[in-house]
Design a protein around this motif. Structure first.
Motif, PDB file in Angstrom:
ATOM      1  N   LEU A 116      37.554  37.664  44.808  1.00 23.05           N
ATOM      2  CA  LEU A 116      38.007  36.736  43.778  1.00 23.05           C
ATOM      3  C   LEU A 116      37.093  35.503  43.776  1.00 23.05           C
ATOM      4  CD1 LEU A 116      41.742  35.671  43.233  1.00 23.05           C
ATOM      5  CD2 LEU A 116      39.763  34.487  42.305  1.00 23.05           C
ATOM      6  N   LYS A 117      36.137  35.523  42.880  1.00 24.17           N
ATOM      7  CA  LYS A 117      35.150  34.442  42.811  1.00 24.17           C
ATOM      8  C   LYS A 117      35.725  33.195  42.150  1.00 24.17           C
ATOM      9  CE  LYS A 117      31.158  37.542  42.461  1.00 24.17           C
ATOM     10  NZ  LYS A 117      29.935  37.861  41.693  1.00 24.17           N
ATOM     11  N   ASP A 118      35.095  32.059  42.440  1.00 21.84           N
ATOM     12  CA  ASP A 118      35.493  30.807  41.803  1.00 21.84           C
ATOM     13  C   ASP A 118      35.260  30.849  40.299  1.00 21.84           C
ATOM     14  OD1 ASP A 118      36.229  29.697  44.216  1.00 21.84           O
ATOM     15  OD2 ASP A 118      34.342  28.611  44.515  1.00 21.84           O
ATOM     16  N   SER A 119      34.343  31.700  39.858  1.00 22.45           N
ATOM     17  CA  SER A 119      33.991  31.763  38.438  1.00 22.45           C
ATOM     18  C   SER A 119      34.812  32.780  37.650  1.00 22.45           C
ATOM     19  CB  SER A 119      32.505  32.110  38.302  1.00 22.45           C
ATOM     20  OG  SER A 119      32.234  33.339  38.956  1.00 22.45           O
ATOM     21  N   LEU A 120      35.757  33.474  38.314  1.00 23.47           N
ATOM     22  CA  LEU A 120      36.538  34.510  37.628  1.00 23.47           C
ATOM     23  C   LEU A 120      37.459  33.894  36.576  1.00 23.47           C
ATOM     24  CD1 LEU A 120      37.187  37.705  37.989  1.00 23.47           C
ATOM     25  CD2 LEU A 120      39.328  36.850  38.942  1.00 23.47           C
ATOM     26  N   ILE A 121      37.476  34.499  35.404  1.00 26.65           N
ATOM     27  CA  ILE A 121      38.350  34.093  34.301  1.00 26.65           C
ATOM     28  C   ILE A 121      39.364  35.209  34.062  1.00 26.65           C
ATOM     29  CG2 ILE A 121      38.464  33.553  31.821  1.00 26.65           C
ATOM     30  CD1 ILE A 121      35.533  32.562  32.063  1.00 26.65           C
ATOM     31  N   ARG A 122      40.644  34.850  33.916  1.00 23.92           N
ATOM     32  CA  ARG A 122      41.676  35.846  33.664  1.00 23.92           C
ATOM     33  C   ARG A 122      42.259  35.651  32.266  1.00 23.92           C
ATOM     34  NH1 ARG A 122      47.462  35.702  36.545  1.00 23.92           N
ATOM     35  NH2 ARG A 122      47.828  34.356  34.747  1.00 23.92           N
ATOM     36  N   LEU A 123      42.393  36.739  31.543  1.00 26.34           N
ATOM     37  CA  LEU A 123      42.980  36.703  30.202  1.00 26.34           C
ATOM     38  C   LEU A 123      44.295  37.467  30.186  1.00 26.34           C
ATOM     39  CD1 LEU A 123      39.893  37.557  27.931  1.00 26.34           C
ATOM     40  CD2 LEU A 123      40.729  35.271  28.570  1.00 26.34           C
ATOM     41  N   SER A 124      45.297  36.868  29.573  1.00 20.62           N
ATOM     42  CA  SER A 124      46.506  37.579  29.205  1.00 20.62           C
ATOM     43  C   SER A 124      46.434  37.742  27.690  1.00 20.62           C
ATOM     44  CB  SER A 124      47.761  36.788  29.609  1.00 20.62           C
ATOM     45  OG  SER A 124      48.929  37.405  29.104  1.00 20.62           O
ATOM     46  N   VAL A 125      46.082  38.928  27.245  1.00 14.84           N
ATOM     47  CA  VAL A 125      45.840  39.171  25.824  1.00 14.84           C
ATOM     48  C   VAL A 125      47.175  39.343  25.112  1.00 14.84           C
ATOM     49  CG1 VAL A 125      44.694  40.639  24.130  1.00 14.84           C
ATOM     50  CG2 VAL A 125      43.636  40.257  26.380  1.00 14.84           C
ATOM     51  N   GLY A 126      47.409  38.503  24.121  1.00 18.60           N
ATOM     52  CA  GLY A 126      48.679  38.504  23.407  1.00 18.60           C
ATOM     53  C   GLY A 126      48.726  39.519  22.278  1.00 18.60           C
ATOM     54  N   HIS A 172      40.290  54.433  38.592  1.00 16.06           N
ATOM     55  CA  HIS A 172      40.634  54.617  37.175  1.00 16.06           C
ATOM     56  C   HIS A 172      41.487  55.863  36.967  1.00 16.06           C
ATOM     57  CE1 HIS A 172      40.268  55.336  32.862  1.00 16.06           C
ATOM     58  NE2 HIS A 172      39.747  56.517  33.136  1.00 16.06           N
ATOM     59  N   MET A 173      41.132  56.953  37.656  1.00 14.95           N
ATOM     60  CA  MET A 173      41.875  58.196  37.478  1.00 14.95           C
ATOM     61  C   MET A 173      43.304  58.078  38.015  1.00 14.95           C
ATOM     62  SD  MET A 173      39.973  60.014  35.713  1.00 14.95           S
ATOM     63  CE  MET A 173      41.031  61.464  35.700  1.00 14.95           C
ATOM     64  N   VAL A 174      43.488  57.268  39.049  1.00 15.73           N
ATOM     65  CA  VAL A 174      44.847  57.010  39.548  1.00 15.73           C
ATOM     66  C   VAL A 174      45.646  56.271  38.481  1.00 15.73           C
ATOM     67  CG1 VAL A 174      46.232  55.839  41.297  1.00 15.73           C
ATOM     68  CG2 VAL A 174      44.113  56.996  41.955  1.00 15.73           C
ATOM     69  N   ALA A 175      45.019  55.238  37.894  1.00 15.76           N
ATOM     70  CA  ALA A 175      45.686  54.474  36.828  1.00 15.76           C
ATOM     71  C   ALA A 175      46.028  55.378  35.657  1.00 15.76           C
ATOM     72  CB  ALA A 175      44.795  53.328  36.373  1.00 15.76           C
ATOM     73  N   LYS A 176      45.116  56.257  35.301  1.00 18.13           N
ATOM     74  CA  LYS A 176      45.340  57.170  34.175  1.00 18.13           C
ATOM     75  C   LYS A 176      46.502  58.108  34.455  1.00 18.13           C
ATOM     76  CE  LYS A 176      42.658  60.104  31.045  1.00 18.13           C
ATOM     77  NZ  LYS A 176      41.317  60.712  30.801  1.00 18.13           N
ATOM     78  N   ARG A 177      46.661  58.475  35.727  1.00 16.64           N
ATOM     79  CA  ARG A 177      47.724  59.405  36.112  1.00 16.64           C
ATOM     80  C   ARG A 177      49.091  58.720  36.189  1.00 16.64           C
ATOM     81  NH1 ARG A 177      45.402  61.041  40.447  1.00 16.64           N
ATOM     82  NH2 ARG A 177      46.548  59.834  42.011  1.00 16.64           N
ATOM     83  N   GLN A 178      49.150  57.492  36.713  1.00 14.46           N
ATOM     84  CA  GLN A 178      50.454  56.874  36.945  1.00 14.46           C
ATOM     85  C   GLN A 178      50.862  55.846  35.883  1.00 14.46           C
ATOM     86  OE1 GLN A 178      49.889  55.341  40.930  1.00 14.46           O
ATOM     87  NE2 GLN A 178      49.241  53.320  40.241  1.00 14.46           N
ATOM     88  N   MET A 179      49.961  55.544  34.954  1.00 12.39           N
ATOM     89  CA  MET A 179      50.270  54.632  33.854  1.00 12.39           C
ATOM     90  C   MET A 179      50.102  55.358  32.522  1.00 12.39           C
ATOM     91  SD  MET A 179      48.186  51.263  35.252  1.00 12.39           S
ATOM     92  CE  MET A 179      48.757  50.157  33.940  1.00 12.39           C
ATOM     93  N   SER A 180      50.871  54.951  31.528  1.00 11.12           N
ATOM     94  CA  SER A 180      50.740  55.563  30.208  1.00 11.12           C
ATOM     95  C   SER A 180      49.683  54.876  29.354  1.00 11.12           C
ATOM     96  CB  SER A 180      52.084  55.554  29.476  1.00 11.12           C
ATOM     97  OG  SER A 180      52.561  54.229  29.322  1.00 11.12           O
ATOM     98  N   ASP A 181      49.276  53.672  29.745  1.00 10.42           N
ATOM     99  CA  ASP A 181      48.169  52.946  29.108  1.00 10.42           C
ATOM    100  C   ASP A 181      47.744  51.870  30.091  1.00 10.42           C
ATOM    101  OD1 ASP A 181      46.280  52.040  27.251  1.00 10.42           O
ATOM    102  OD2 ASP A 181      47.652  52.285  25.556  1.00 10.42           O
ATOM    103  N   PHE A 182      46.773  51.029  29.713  1.00  8.03           N
ATOM    104  CA  PHE A 182      46.125  50.169  30.702  1.00  8.03           C
ATOM    105  C   PHE A 182      46.456  48.686  30.576  1.00  8.03           C
ATOM    106  CE2 PHE A 182      43.413  53.935  30.077  1.00  8.03           C
ATOM    107  CZ  PHE A 182      43.596  54.511  31.333  1.00  8.03           C
ATOM    108  N   GLY A 183      47.310  48.310  29.631  1.00 12.21           N
ATOM    109  CA  GLY A 183      47.817  46.950  29.589  1.00 12.21           C
ATOM    110  C   GLY A 183      46.899  45.940  28.933  1.00 12.21           C
ATOM    111  N   GLY A 184      47.383  44.687  28.926  1.00 12.96           N
ATOM    112  CA  GLY A 184      46.672  43.609  28.249  1.00 12.96           C
ATOM    113  C   GLY A 184      46.138  42.533  29.177  1.00 12.96           C
ATOM    114  N   MET A 185      46.062  42.823  30.481  1.00 13.51           N
ATOM    115  CA  MET A 185      45.507  41.879  31.438  1.00 13.51           C
ATOM    116  C   MET A 185      44.056  42.231  31.730  1.00 13.51           C
ATOM    117  SD  MET A 185      47.889  39.712  31.923  1.00 13.51           S
ATOM    118  CE  MET A 185      46.994  38.767  33.159  1.00 13.51           C
ATOM    119  N   ILE A 186      43.182  41.238  31.656  1.00 14.59           N
ATOM    120  CA  ILE A 186      41.741  41.434  31.851  1.00 14.59           C
ATOM    121  C   ILE A 186      41.198  40.254  32.645  1.00 14.59           C
ATOM    122  CG2 ILE A 186      39.498  41.627  30.671  1.00 14.59           C
ATOM    123  CD1 ILE A 186      41.119  42.603  28.194  1.00 14.59           C
ATOM    124  N   ALA A 187      40.236  40.516  33.527  1.00 14.10           N
ATOM    125  CA  ALA A 187      39.506  39.444  34.199  1.00 14.10           C
ATOM    126  C   ALA A 187      38.017  39.714  34.032  1.00 14.10           C
ATOM    127  CB  ALA A 187      39.879  39.373  35.674  1.00 14.10           C
TER     128      ALA A 187
END
Length: 380
Positions: free
Chosen positions: A353-363, A283-298
């Motif tokens: 990556l489980k068979d039950s994983l759901i991925r969201l692209s939040v619009g 998380h701290m790497v993401a916080k350092r190299q990204m300005s925010d965390f995006g709209g992709m969620i699983a």
């Protein structure tokens, strides 16, 4: 020039012939020459097209790169990079990859004598042990598809430089608005322009950006000689999409944050993958190299079976069950049977990556409506 100004103006000038503000669609396959071999910069539209040139220059500016190239798809952009290699070369890549990338690696280029080594790259201090004299390219996604794994770009760039290996980052999930791998030391940045950059689910396109002129010339040669170039109409649509990239990404991030926290607190959800959570690995790497965390969620359900996951996806109304991501509309996908079906099940499971994983692209719809849709699909 700030990002919000770049998307509107970088590499874009009024048409010199007519003064048109919007870049014209140069719908032509060839260009008149006043004398054999003498031309005004354009000969044949596979090699150059004015609409495509404007888009390439604009995307390069967004990634703080000197050069940009666009391709008929994200896969053809990846293909152009792999054509830099020779039989016997080795590619060091992550265990977490888009299924189409994995398929191209293992079912096409592996047959040509190029070796692929898949390793977990989240722990930077253990990566050096995987390099050898044959390692010519390192390929990563960060955040990764679909589990949002975060890799330290700047740190890995230093390792690649030490071993004299090319370093390419798939920046599709983050976009240039949230993350700039070239600035962090990457040699090449790749995008599926189909996704957030175009943003309206109406274009198929890929792109590569680099600061190295010699590398650009090799990639441009591959672009031209292979011929996987986008048409001018698609370039026009991508240019139109880019103009609102910063505004759209702000809303994607806002909505993504709201949905991620809603899912985390839901009694039927066991795990949410979103790099904005402090407990998310790196998380701290993401916080350092990204300005925010995006709209992709699983996420996965507590009832960790494929049938309940499918039932939830089928009940959603605003989240459309479909391939792809990054459009203005919210999408839901089942990676195991859709985007990552080409990866053998044992390899998917091994990487988490489980068979039950759901991925969201939040619009960019109203967040309240999206939460309500998830509530009714998940149930109490």
């Amino acid at each position: 020039m700030k990002f919000g100004t770049k998307v509107i103006h970088a590499g874009i000038e009024p048409d010199p012939t007519t003064g048109a503000i919007m870049t014209p669609v140069y719908q032509t396959s060839t260009f008149a020459q006043p004398s054999p071999g003498k031309h005004k910069g354009y000969e044949y539209a596979r090699t150059q097209n004015p609409t495509r040139d404007v888009l390439q220059n604009n995307l390069a500016a967004l990634e703080n790169a000197a050069h940009g190239l666009v391709f008929a798809s994200g896969m053809s952009a990846i293909d152009a990079v792999l054509k830099l290699l020779k039989p016997g070369d080795e590619v060091l890549t992550s265990t977490h990859l888009y299924g189409g990338t994995y398929r191209l690696f293992t079912q096409t280029y592996q047959d040509f004598g190029i070796k692929f080594k898949f390793v977990d790259m989240q722990e930077l201090n253990r990566i050096s042990e995987h390099f050898n004299e044959h390692t010519k390219l390192v390929w990563i996604e960060t955040p990764s598809n679909p589990m949002m794994n975060i890799i330290d770009i700047k740190g890995l760039a230093g390792v690649c430089k030490k071993f004299n290996a090319l370093f390419c980052v798939d920046n599709t999930f983050a976009t240039p608005y949230l993350q700039n791998p070239v600035t962090l030391g990457a040699d090449i940045v790749m995008h599926s322009v189909t996704k957030y950059i175009s943003g309206h689910s109406d274009v198929i396109m890929g792109a590569l950006m680099t600061n190295h002129h010699d590398l650009y010339e090799k990639l441009a040669f591959n672009q031209n000689s292979t011929g996987a170039v986008p048409g001018p109409q698609d370039c026009f649509l991508a240019l139109r999409g880019v103009k609102t990239l910063h505004i759209r990404m702000q809303r994607h991030c806002e909505n993504g944050r709201r949905i991620a926290h809603f899912l985390k607190s839901h009694p039927k959800v066991s795990k949410v993958y979103w790099p904005g959570f402090e407990e998310h690995q790196n998380h701290m790497v993401a916080k350092r190299q990204m300005s925010d965390f995006g709209g992709m969620i699983a996420f996965v359900l507590k009832d960790d079976k494929i049938e309940p996951a499918i039932q939830v996806m089928e009940k959603l109304k605003l989240f459309t069950l479909a391939e792809s991501l990054g459009g203005v509309e919210s999408l839901v996908g089942h990676p195991a049977s859709m985007t990552h079906a080409s990866i053998p099940r044992e390899e998917r499971i091994k990487s988490g990556l489980k068979d039950s994983l759901i991925r969201l692209s939040v619009g960019i719809e109203d967040a309240e409506d999206l939460v309500t849709d998830l509530e009714q699909a998940l149930g109490k």
